[in-house]
Design a protein around this motif. Structure first.
Motif, PDB file in Angstrom:
ATOM      1  N   PRO A 108       7.992  11.579  28.632  1.00  0.00           N
ATOM      2  CA  PRO A 108       6.812  11.849  29.466  1.00  0.00           C
ATOM      3  C   PRO A 108       6.381  10.602  30.234  1.00  0.00           C
ATOM      4  CG  PRO A 108       6.587  12.913  27.345  1.00  0.00           C
ATOM      5  CD  PRO A 108       7.829  12.073  27.268  1.00  0.00           C
ATOM      6  N   GLY A 130       9.291  19.132  33.103  1.00  0.00           N
ATOM      7  CA  GLY A 130       7.953  19.134  33.691  1.00  0.00           C
ATOM      8  C   GLY A 130       7.581  17.833  34.389  1.00  0.00           C
ATOM      9  N   TRP A 131       8.594  17.002  34.702  1.00  0.00           N
ATOM     10  CA  TRP A 131       8.319  15.730  35.375  1.00  0.00           C
ATOM     11  C   TRP A 131       9.174  15.591  36.635  1.00  0.00           C
ATOM     12  CZ3 TRP A 131       4.329  12.797  33.698  1.00  0.00           C
ATOM     13  CH2 TRP A 131       3.834  13.106  32.428  1.00  0.00           C
ATOM     14  N   PRO A 214       3.732  14.320  36.898  1.00  0.00           N
ATOM     15  CA  PRO A 214       3.888  15.699  36.415  1.00  0.00           C
ATOM     16  C   PRO A 214       4.334  16.592  37.578  1.00  0.00           C
ATOM     17  CG  PRO A 214       1.671  14.837  35.975  1.00  0.00           C
ATOM     18  CD  PRO A 214       2.354  13.843  36.856  1.00  0.00           C
ATOM     19  N   CYS A 215       5.253  17.489  37.308  1.00  0.00           N
ATOM     20  CA  CYS A 215       5.732  18.439  38.329  1.00  0.00           C
ATOM     21  C   CYS A 215       4.591  19.353  38.768  1.00  0.00           C
ATOM     22  CB  CYS A 215       6.776  19.340  37.690  1.00  0.00           C
ATOM     23  SG  CYS A 215       8.385  19.165  38.339  1.00  0.00           S
ATOM     24  N   GLN A 216       4.498  19.613  40.042  1.00  0.00           N
ATOM     25  CA  GLN A 216       3.499  20.558  40.549  1.00  0.00           C
ATOM     26  C   GLN A 216       4.222  21.740  41.184  1.00  0.00           C
ATOM     27  OE1 GLN A 216       0.135  20.411  40.649  1.00  0.00           O
ATOM     28  NE2 GLN A 216      -0.398  18.274  40.250  1.00  0.00           N
TER      29      GLN A 216
END
Ligand code: FAD
Length: 455
Positions: A108, A130-131, A214-216
């Motif tokens: 993370p 998720g990154w 963080p992925c959007q």
């Protein structure tokens, strides 16, 4: 230029994979031809040998052999630089790093990558966790992480996260020195600046550790405006709107959309254009802000369509970021070879006034294109105006005139790092060069000072 030590070097490294001689020219080029001046200076500058190592042990042997036989070495990633950074102006070895393409580790907020990992593939690998990289150049598809570090600056994501040179943008860089007995050196945090944007003259980058975002759920959108200035005011307001998660704010003069193939159909004739990537849940907030400046959303992809355009295999569908940053220049030059470009930034709070002056004073010679960023707590505009090229004298005069109006030029028509204005990083790079490349063998010819390898 031939080097007396070249034959011995070739014999010593005969077991290391190399490019077929028919590829020497292709592996010695980048996009320097964006500049008619660089084109005439760099055409025909080729490597003598292109090595494509696959292991660290081979890399160490190459670095050592170059140092012992006094043969220059120019490191190459994707070859997408546009100032001839990767062109071996004094010949010698081109060191292709693309076989070093692994994600070393990801956790993370942080990822460590081998030098030749392509930026699109890095993000593909990170997505499921998720990154994502905080920002990438519009050449994401082909550019490598080390090439970005050594030759690039910012790009898609910079409207939120700034540029590579900003504090915290790079966590660590590992380099290999070019000496008889090469050493691996880890440079962390501020020390990474010793290698940043050094055009591969300060050690062979082996691994890079980057902070992640963080992925959007990003979506590609196009917003049209009655004119460039209202589009620019919107760009400024959106860049300043911290509450709206965004990845790209790219503003284009009304003459640009007709040159952008598939995009042209989404922009009514005579309208200026904003290409915006925004987090899908915040689309309405973005559209409302655009409305305040007379903007209308004319095109919108879903999250799945946006991801497919970037990561999918359908070559017909292009991610909108491949129309921005220097892709705008590339596409305009495909339509009209008389164009070249400049890189201009502006003093704080003066941006829109100077942009209006440029638009009014050069209605034919300049076609304006702006990229909005957020740096040092404020909105930052960098523009890549298209320029109708006449000759070197006029180009030089134009740069001086723009500076007199208040614009700050970084000259993209020189391959010398120390001739390029604000592109150069303010860091103790010369001191580190003495450690990483004591024989001045790395990418020689890219500085006015210091470097010529004696054949
Ligand atoms: P290369 O071109 O291969 O190399 C660039 C420099 O890095 C060279 O000096 C090379 O010697 C050095 N280098 C490469 N690998 C290593 C290594 N392992 N160790 C040491 N030195 C190394 N740039 C941006 O910043 N933002 C943009 O949005 C952007 N858009 C572009 C759009 C177009 C159409 C084009 C043609 C260029 C654009 N660029 C942009 C410039 C360029 O694409 C990027 O900077 C890219 O990151 C370079 O990566 P690369 O792997 O292709 O590097």
């Amino acid at each position: 230029m031939t080097y007396p030590g070249l034959k011995d070097l070739e014999t010593e490294l005969a077991d290391i994979p190399k490019a077929n001689p028919s590829l020497l020219r292709a592996k010695s080029r980048d996009y320097y031809w964006f500049s008619p001046i660089l084109k005439s200076e760099l055409d025909g500058k080729n490597a003598d040998l292109v090595l494509i190592p696959e292991t660290r042990e081979q890399l160490v042997r190459i670095a050592s052999a170059c140092a012992r036989h006094k043969v220059p070495v120019t490191v190459r990633g994707g070859g997408t630089g546009n100032y001839g950074q990767a062109v071996p102006v004094q010949g010698g070895v081109v060191l292709d790093m693309t076989r070093f393409d692994r994600v070393v580790h990801a956790a993370p907020g942080v990822g460590r990558f081998e030098a030749g990992a392509r930026l699109l593939e890095i993000d593909r690998a990170l997505r499921d966790r998720g990154w994502e990289l905080r920002f990438f150049p519009s050449t994401r598809r082909h550019a490598t992480i080390a090439g970005f570090i050594a030759g690039g600056a910012g790009g898609i994501g910079s409207c939120t996260w700034g540029q590579l040179a900003d504090p915290g943008a790079v966590i660590a860089i590992q380099v290999l020195t070019v000496e008889e007995n090469p050493r691996f050196i880890e440079l962390r945090n501020r020390d990474a600046l010793k290698v940043l944007h050094a055009y591969g003259m300060n050690g062979i980058i082996i691994e890079v550790e980057m902070p992640l975002a963080p992925c959007q759920p990003w979506i590609d959108t196009i917003v049209t405006f009655p004119d460039l200035m209202s589009a620019s005011e919107f760009g400024y307001a959106l860049a300043a709107a911290e509450g709206i998660a965004k990845k790209l704010i790219s503003i284009h003069d009304e003459r640009i959309p007709p040159m952008m193939d598939q995009l042209a159909t989404h922009v009514p004739t005579g309208q200026a254009m904003a290409i915006v990537m925004v987090a899908e849940p915040q689309f309405e907030a973005m559209a409302a802000l655009a409305g305040d400046f007379g903007g209308t959303v004319s095109f919108r992809r879903t999250v799945a369509e946006t991801n497919d355009a970037a990561f999918g295999t359908n070559a017909e569908v292009t991610p909108l970021y491949e129309y921005t940053w220097n892709h705008t220049t590339l596409r305009a030059m495909r339509v009209d070879r008389d164009f070249t470009y400049l890189q201009v930034r502006y003093p704080a709070h003066e941006e829109l006034r100077i942009i209006k002056n440029l638009k009014d004073q050069y209605p034919d010679e300049l076609v304006l294109h702006l990229e909005f960023q957020r740096r040092f707590g404020r909105v930052f505009v960098s523009s890549l105006p298209l320029v109708r090229y006449r000759d070197p004298t006029r180009l030089q005069a134009l740069m001086e005139e723009i500076e007199a109006i208040g614009g700050q030029i970084s000259n993209p028509h020189t391959y010398r790092l120390d001739g390029a204005g604000w592109k150069r990083t303010d860091a103790p790079q010369p001191e580190f060069k003495r450690i990483a490349d004591p024989h001045n063998l790395m990418n020689p010819g890219k500085m006015f000072e210091a470097q010529t390898v004696l054949a």
